[in-house]
Design a protein around this motif. Structure first.
Motif, PDB file in Angstrom:
ATOM      1  N   LYS A 109     -19.995   1.010 -29.683  1.00 27.56           N
ATOM      2  CA  LYS A 109     -20.093   1.419 -28.288  1.00 27.56           C
ATOM      3  C   LYS A 109     -21.052   2.588 -28.127  1.00 27.56           C
ATOM      4  O   LYS A 109     -21.723   2.723 -27.107  1.00 27.56           O
ATOM      5  CB  LYS A 109     -18.718   1.823 -27.752  1.00 27.56           C
ATOM      6  CG  LYS A 109     -17.797   0.664 -27.440  1.00 27.56           C
ATOM      7  CD  LYS A 109     -18.266  -0.115 -26.238  1.00 27.56           C
ATOM      8  CE  LYS A 109     -17.260  -1.195 -25.862  1.00 27.56           C
ATOM      9  NZ  LYS A 109     -17.788  -2.046 -24.770  1.00 27.56           N
ATOM     10  N   GLN A 159     -23.899   5.015 -30.476  1.00 29.43           N
ATOM     11  CA  GLN A 159     -24.582   5.185 -31.751  1.00 29.43           C
ATOM     12  C   GLN A 159     -25.700   6.207 -31.603  1.00 29.43           C
ATOM     13  O   GLN A 159     -26.554   6.083 -30.719  1.00 29.43           O
ATOM     14  CB  GLN A 159     -25.158   3.858 -32.240  1.00 29.43           C
ATOM     15  CG  GLN A 159     -25.642   3.890 -33.678  1.00 29.43           C
ATOM     16  CD  GLN A 159     -25.756   2.500 -34.265  1.00 29.43           C
ATOM     17  OE1 GLN A 159     -26.147   1.560 -33.568  1.00 29.43           O
ATOM     18  NE2 GLN A 159     -25.403   2.346 -35.531  1.00 29.43           N
ATOM     19  N   GLU A 177     -27.475   6.007 -28.097  1.00 29.57           N
ATOM     20  CA  GLU A 177     -27.370   4.801 -27.278  1.00 29.57           C
ATOM     21  C   GLU A 177     -25.906   4.479 -27.008  1.00 29.57           C
ATOM     22  O   GLU A 177     -25.078   4.508 -27.923  1.00 29.57           O
ATOM     23  CB  GLU A 177     -28.036   3.626 -27.991  1.00 29.57           C
ATOM     24  CG  GLU A 177     -28.034   2.340 -27.193  1.00 29.57           C
ATOM     25  CD  GLU A 177     -28.717   1.199 -27.936  1.00 29.57           C
ATOM     26  OE1 GLU A 177     -28.830   0.107 -27.338  1.00 29.57           O
ATOM     27  OE2 GLU A 177     -29.118   1.395 -29.093  1.00 29.57           O
ATOM     28  N   ARG A 217     -23.674   1.399 -25.618  1.00 26.86           N
ATOM     29  CA  ARG A 217     -23.746  -0.042 -25.354  1.00 26.86           C
ATOM     30  C   ARG A 217     -22.497  -0.463 -24.588  1.00 26.86           C
ATOM     31  O   ARG A 217     -21.381  -0.344 -25.104  1.00 26.86           O
ATOM     32  CB  ARG A 217     -23.834  -0.828 -26.664  1.00 26.86           C
ATOM     33  CG  ARG A 217     -25.042  -0.485 -27.517  1.00 26.86           C
ATOM     34  CD  ARG A 217     -25.091  -1.393 -28.733  1.00 26.86           C
ATOM     35  NE  ARG A 217     -26.250  -1.094 -29.591  1.00 26.86           N
ATOM     36  CZ  ARG A 217     -26.194  -0.308 -30.653  1.00 26.86           C
ATOM     37  NH1 ARG A 217     -25.046   0.269 -30.979  1.00 26.86           N
ATOM     38  NH2 ARG A 217     -27.271  -0.086 -31.377  1.00 26.86           N
ATOM     39  N   THR A 218     -22.699  -0.971 -23.396  1.00 25.38           N
ATOM     40  CA  THR A 218     -21.568  -1.403 -22.574  1.00 25.38           C
ATOM     41  C   THR A 218     -21.887  -2.752 -21.962  1.00 25.38           C
ATOM     42  O   THR A 218     -23.041  -3.173 -21.894  1.00 25.38           O
ATOM     43  CB  THR A 218     -21.265  -0.392 -21.458  1.00 25.38           C
ATOM     44  OG1 THR A 218     -22.437  -0.255 -20.633  1.00 25.38           O
ATOM     45  CG2 THR A 218     -20.892   0.963 -22.028  1.00 25.38           C
ATOM     46  N   SER A 219     -20.833  -3.403 -21.508  1.00 29.24           N
ATOM     47  CA  SER A 219     -20.994  -4.736 -20.912  1.00 29.24           C
ATOM     48  C   SER A 219     -20.601  -4.755 -19.443  1.00 29.24           C
ATOM     49  O   SER A 219     -20.422  -5.818 -18.860  1.00 29.24           O
ATOM     50  CB  SER A 219     -20.124  -5.739 -21.684  1.00 29.24           C
ATOM     51  OG  SER A 219     -18.767  -5.315 -21.687  1.00 29.24           O
ATOM     52  N   PRO A 243     -20.083   2.437 -17.481  1.00 32.09           N
ATOM     53  CA  PRO A 243     -20.309   2.763 -18.892  1.00 32.09           C
ATOM     54  C   PRO A 243     -19.458   3.895 -19.438  1.00 32.09           C
ATOM     55  O   PRO A 243     -18.864   3.783 -20.492  1.00 32.09           O
ATOM     56  CB  PRO A 243     -21.793   3.118 -18.930  1.00 32.09           C
ATOM     57  CG  PRO A 243     -22.134   3.509 -17.539  1.00 32.09           C
ATOM     58  CD  PRO A 243     -21.254   2.696 -16.653  1.00 32.09           C
TER      59      PRO A 243
END
Length: 255
Positions: A7, A9, A65, A67-69, A73
């Motif tokens: 999620k 990084q 970074e 990362r979400t969907s 976020p």
């Protein structure tokens, strides 16, 4: 079946302020549903790391970074609550939903649900000035979780509270995050807090902050605050303090 990507990084992350090298280089990975606590001496860049994650500060070099969907976020909770004095408790909790343009009826329902879960249902129409410090922090937590964030960023949220209230809110947050499985990056000075809450505890060096150690509390989930009385808890607390002692001493030496 491929594992889910992280999620959050960070890679070779650094931050300088003028001539002061505040943070890094730092690498960090937080996996979905993980609760990661970061401890370290004052001034080591813990809060800077969180502000970079929240998009409030830009890194000097390297990358971070998320990362979400979904369009939700991250949500951030600050030490000073960050709630609006001129809004009612209900309006404060609804604030993020209003920004997302959630229909008012649905937003009110979700906000009231979180007020109930945080024990604040009777204070929906009150203003923050009428609340204790602990109640204000509950409002801040409810506001953050009401938007159903994929990542929760918490910057020493209980630091200003007395020891008894801090313990209560730690246990409440533990229960909440275990039920919601919200990925969480949590900054704290408290070793006890980190052990109670974290799947992992990262130890940072004195400035410029780097990760110098990682420990996994040996307590399966779901866990409760009762782990504070175990020998394993005290042993890990002592081990973490041994790691930190030299860094705290180094930070205290004038440059």
């Amino acid at each position: 079946m491929h594992p889910e990507p992280p999620k959050l990084q960070a890679h070779d992350l650094t931050r300088t302020f003028g001539t002061t090298h505040a943070l890094g280089p730092l690498d960090l990975t937080v996996t979905p549903g993980e609760f990661v606590c970061v401890v370290g001496p004052s001034g080591c860049g813990k809060s800077t790391l969180l502000r970079i994650a929240a998009g409030l500060t830009r890194p000097s070099t390297g990358t971070l970074e998320i990362r979400t969907s979904s369009p939700r976020p991250a949500a951030m909770i600050f030490q000073d609550y960050g709630i609006h004095d001129w809004k009612t408790v209900l309006a404060n909790v609804r604030f993020g939903l209003d920004i997302q343009k959630v229909p008012r009826k649905e937003a009110n329902t979700r906000a009231r649900d979180w007020l109930t879960r945080m024990g604040l249902a009777d204070f929906a129409d009150a203003y923050p000035s009428a609340l204790s410090g602990g109640m204000r922090q509950r409002v801040a937590i409810a506001r953050a979780l009401a938007v159903e964030p994929e990542i929760l960023l918490m910057d020493e949220p209980f630091a200003a509270l007395d020891a008894q209230l801090r313990t209560i809110l730690q246990d409440e947050l533990l229960a909440l995050t275990q039920s919601t499985h919200t990925t969480t990056l949590f900054i704290t000075h408290s070793l006890e807090e980190a052990i109670v809450l974290g799947d992992r505890v990262l130890v940072m060096s004195a400035r410029p902050g780097r990760v110098i150690a990682e420990r996994r509390p040996p307590f399966p989930r779901p866990r409760t605050g009762g782990i504070r009385s175990t020998p394993e808890f005290n042993a890990l607390k002592g081990e973490l303090w041994d790691l930190l002692r030299g860094e705290v001493h180094q930070e205290a030496i004038p440059a």
